[in-house]
Design an enzyme around this catalytic site. Structure first.
Site, short mmCIF file in Angstrom:
data_model
loop_
_atom_site.label_atom_id
_atom_site.label_comp_id
_atom_site.label_asym_id
_atom_site.label_seq_id
_atom_site.Cartn_x
_atom_site.Cartn_y
_atom_site.Cartn_z
N TYR A 190 -4.12 -42.43 46.80
CA TYR A 190 -3.98 -41.42 45.75
C TYR A 190 -4.86 -41.82 44.58
O TYR A 190 -5.92 -42.41 44.77
CB TYR A 190 -2.50 -41.23 45.38
CG TYR A 190 -2.27 -39.92 44.65
CD1 TYR A 190 -2.53 -38.71 45.28
CD2 TYR A 190 -1.84 -39.91 43.34
CE1 TYR A 190 -2.36 -37.51 44.61
CE2 TYR A 190 -1.65 -38.72 42.66
CZ TYR A 190 -1.92 -37.52 43.29
OH TYR A 190 -1.76 -36.34 42.63
N LYS A 241 -0.78 -36.28 47.83
CA LYS A 241 0.54 -36.23 47.18
C LYS A 241 1.65 -36.35 48.21
O LYS A 241 2.64 -37.07 48.01
CB LYS A 241 0.67 -34.90 46.43
CG LYS A 241 1.64 -34.95 45.26
CD LYS A 241 1.01 -35.66 44.08
CE LYS A 241 1.90 -35.65 42.87
NZ LYS A 241 1.26 -36.29 41.70
N GLU A 257 0.27 -28.58 42.06
CA GLU A 257 -0.48 -29.78 41.69
C GLU A 257 -1.87 -29.43 41.19
O GLU A 257 -2.62 -28.69 41.84
CB GLU A 257 -0.58 -30.72 42.89
CG GLU A 257 -1.17 -32.08 42.56
CD GLU A 257 -0.25 -32.94 41.73
OE1 GLU A 257 -0.76 -33.88 41.05
OE2 GLU A 257 0.98 -32.72 41.73
N ASP A 280 2.28 -32.30 37.11
CA ASP A 280 1.44 -32.56 35.94
C ASP A 280 2.21 -32.30 34.65
O ASP A 280 2.02 -33.00 33.65
CB ASP A 280 0.19 -31.67 35.98
CG ASP A 280 -0.60 -31.88 37.25
OD1 ASP A 280 -1.02 -33.01 37.50
OD2 ASP A 280 -0.78 -30.91 38.01
N ALA A 302 -0.65 -31.51 30.47
CA ALA A 302 0.16 -32.73 30.52
C ALA A 302 0.75 -33.04 29.16
O ALA A 302 1.95 -33.34 29.04
CB ALA A 302 -0.67 -33.89 31.03
N ASN A 352 3.65 -41.46 37.90
CA ASN A 352 4.56 -40.40 38.34
C ASN A 352 5.21 -40.71 39.68
O ASN A 352 6.25 -40.14 40.02
CB ASN A 352 3.81 -39.07 38.44
CG ASN A 352 3.41 -38.53 37.09
OD1 ASN A 352 3.37 -39.25 36.11
ND2 ASN A 352 3.09 -37.25 37.03
#
Length: 579
Positions: free
Chosen positions: A119, A193, A264, A288, A324, A481
């Site tokens: 990622y 993800k 996403e 986000d 964000a 996250n």
């Protein structure tokens, strides 16, 4: 994500190449090379003699029967032999295409090392080369030019209404700080993800769908690349875009009524609007906005305990007021409300600074989600700045913030002068430069510790090694996250939540924050990512129980801890029998 009680129902599904029996093994009508080409069934040389005979594998694999552990050790050696992070990503992607269990076992054994490879940040490099390195499709590719084909695309996956727990979709407009990367960005980020969901929380990889929402791209490099595999036109916006998204949502929720929809890397003009439109109707989540906000809140709770300043007394400056930044502002504001402030007063304790300086209510270029946080023009009439802009330094001098948060992606924006000015006004300055990757972080933690003589309470968006200053070793919290969203998703799936509520997000944040002792000098404000499965399980229990409290759970949660454990898929080979 099926629990033990409904595995027998799953085994009746006619939509798969294989079914799962109540004992946990697989039954399939596939034979020979069809088995080896199915990444969820393939075990390579780990098929035993009975399986080889029954499934027509004799002579198709070497005679030795290996264990999963032996295969994982070989794969790790091959992985370490790759000379660059990008090639390591390519290797892991190829392994996942060939053997999902081995891929996830390798990832589980080396999660801290490999998380940045599968990622952020390495996936961004892979996305840039997606069309040139294109190999095997994964998930669904939905085109704004073929709205009528959405249902058929989903049906072609061969999955029934009870076969899907989670769908991650992206239109790739704002990929990880690298911008618009078209269909490759959507496909790559959604698949990446989901890999984290499985590795960190045990979401069953057979019960998820990555979705690339191809609405075109404004990236001229892609539009002029003869190898680009997406739609060759600029991004569709307005009513046609909204109709496409609505068609996706309505089709996905009708075909897969138990699935949570995860959004996403959408652009700021769409992310909040989409989330607000559907959040009251279906279980849906935007990492986000909500995930970033919740993990920052988790770190903030720890910082508030250390500093002794309750949430209601915080003064927060946010540098970077995009999706964000304002998503984080929403979470922090709601936390202040829970700590006793009314909503308006809590909102006024947040000062957002963006590319045009401090946001002021008479600015003509404010986005709708920025408007509630814009300062009244009269309040700042005597503040100074260059031209019409009130810059970050002036805001810090005037506000004397207790917390300085960075989501700007502007490397070095938190200068020594600004940090020292902040530290002069508060005993324990809370400084969270969470932009990533490293070349975009607002300040390096070593500098923050030095400039504040060790008083700063820090969380970053990148992994940072411990720092020793004046005899104290500081463990730097990473506001990753991945500490939160996998467990949140697992809790929503286990409870079959009707929607993802603010209370469930708060429960997730509190669960993460509760896993660390922040009282020791230099202690991290967040847990490390070494054991994400433990973190995710803890978060999932808290989220599921909160869903039940709010009457959002569609299943009876009698033994939540055990139900969460039962639901977590393990990277282990299962017996495969012929149908």
């Amino acid at each position: 994500m099926a629990t033990k009680s409904d595995k027998s129902e799953r085994s009746k599904s006619p939509h798969r190449d294989f079914t799962e029996n109540p004992a946990g093994g697989y039954v399939t009508a596939l034979r020979g090379l069809e088995i080896l080409n199915n990444s969820l069934l393939n075990k390579g040389a780990a098929f035993n003699g009975q399986e080889r005979t029954e499934l027509g594998l004799e002579g198709l694999i070497p005679p030795a029967v290996e264990t999963l552990g032996e295969q994982a050790r070989r794969a790790y050696t091959q992985y370490r032999a790759q000379p660059t992070d990008l090639l390591k990503n390519v290797y892991l992607s190829a392994l996942q295409d060939r053997n999902e269990v081995l891929f996830y076992r390798l990832l589980a054994d080396h999660l801290r090392e490999m998380l940045p490879i599968v990622y952020d940040p390495t996936v961004a490099q892979a996305i840039k080369t997606y069309s040139h390195e294109y190999r095997r499709p994964r998930g669904a590719y939905l085109s704004v030019d073929d709205v009528d084909g959405i249902e058929q695309a989903f049906r072609n996956l061969g999955l029934g209404p009870d076969d899907v727990d989670l769908i991650v979709a992206s239109d790739a407009e704002e990929i990880l700080g690298i911008g618009d990367w078209g269909v490759g960005g959507g496909a790559g980020i959604a698949a990446g993800k989901l890999a984290v969901y499985t590795a960190a929380a045990g979401i069953d990889p057979a019960r998820v769908i990555p979705v690339a929402l191809d609405v075109g791209t404004d990236n001229e490099g892609l539009l002029n690349d003869p190898l680009y595999v997406g739609n060759r036109h600029t991004r569709v916006r307005g009513g046609r875009y909204d109709d496409f998204i609505d068609a996706y949502v309505s089709t996905a929720t009708r075909l897969f009524p138990n699935a949570m929809l995860h959004w996403e890397d959408f652009g700021p003009s769409n992310a909040r609007r989409i989330l607000e439109k559907y959040t009251g109707q279906i279980p849906t989540f935007n990492d986000d906005m909500q995930g970033t906000g919740a993990i920052v809140l988790a770190a903030m709770m720890g910082a508030a305990r250390v500093s002794g300043t309750p949430m209601r007394d915080q003064r927060i400056v946010i540098f970077g007021a995009g999706t964000a930044g304002i998503g984080i502002a929403d979470q922090l504001r709601d936390a202040m409300v829970r700590d006793g402030l009314d909503r308006q007063t809590a909102t006024r304790r947040i000062w957002p600074v963006d590319k045009q300086g401090l946001l002021i209510d008479d600015m003509s270029d404010l986005r709708d989600f920025q408007v509630p946080y814009a300062r009244p023009a009269a309040e700042v009439a005597d503040w100074s700045g260059e031209g019409d802009e009130i810059d970050l330094g002036e805001v810090v001098d005037r506000v004397k913030p207790t917390m300085l948060l960075g989501t700007s992606t502007m490397h070095g924006a938190f200068t020594e002068k600004i940090v020292r000015a902040m530290a002069a006004g508060v005993d324990r300055p809370i400084i969270f430069p969470i932009s990533n990757p490293t070349e975009r972080i607002e300040a390096m933690p070593a500098d923050l510790i030095r400039w504040t003589d060790g008083r700063a309470l820090i969380a970053t968006g990148i992994p940072v090694a411990p720092i020793t200053h004046n005899g104290v070793t500081y463990a730097i919290a990473q506001a990753n996250n991945a500490l939160l969203y996998p467990g949140l998703g697992l809790g929503a799936v286990v409870s079959r939540a009707r929607r993802v509520s603010d209370g469930m997000l708060q429960a997730a944040a509190e669960a993460v924050g509760g896993l660390v002792d922040v009282s020791a000098p230099g202690a991290s404000l967040l847990p490390q990512v070494d054991n994400l499965r433990e973190v995710s399980a803890t978060v999932a229990v808290a989220v599921a129980e909160q869903a039940a409290k709010e009457n959002l759970a569609r299943v009876d949660l009698k033994e939540t801890i055990q139900q969460v454990q039962d639901a977590m898929w393990q990277p282990e080979y299962r017996p495969v029998r012929g149908a």
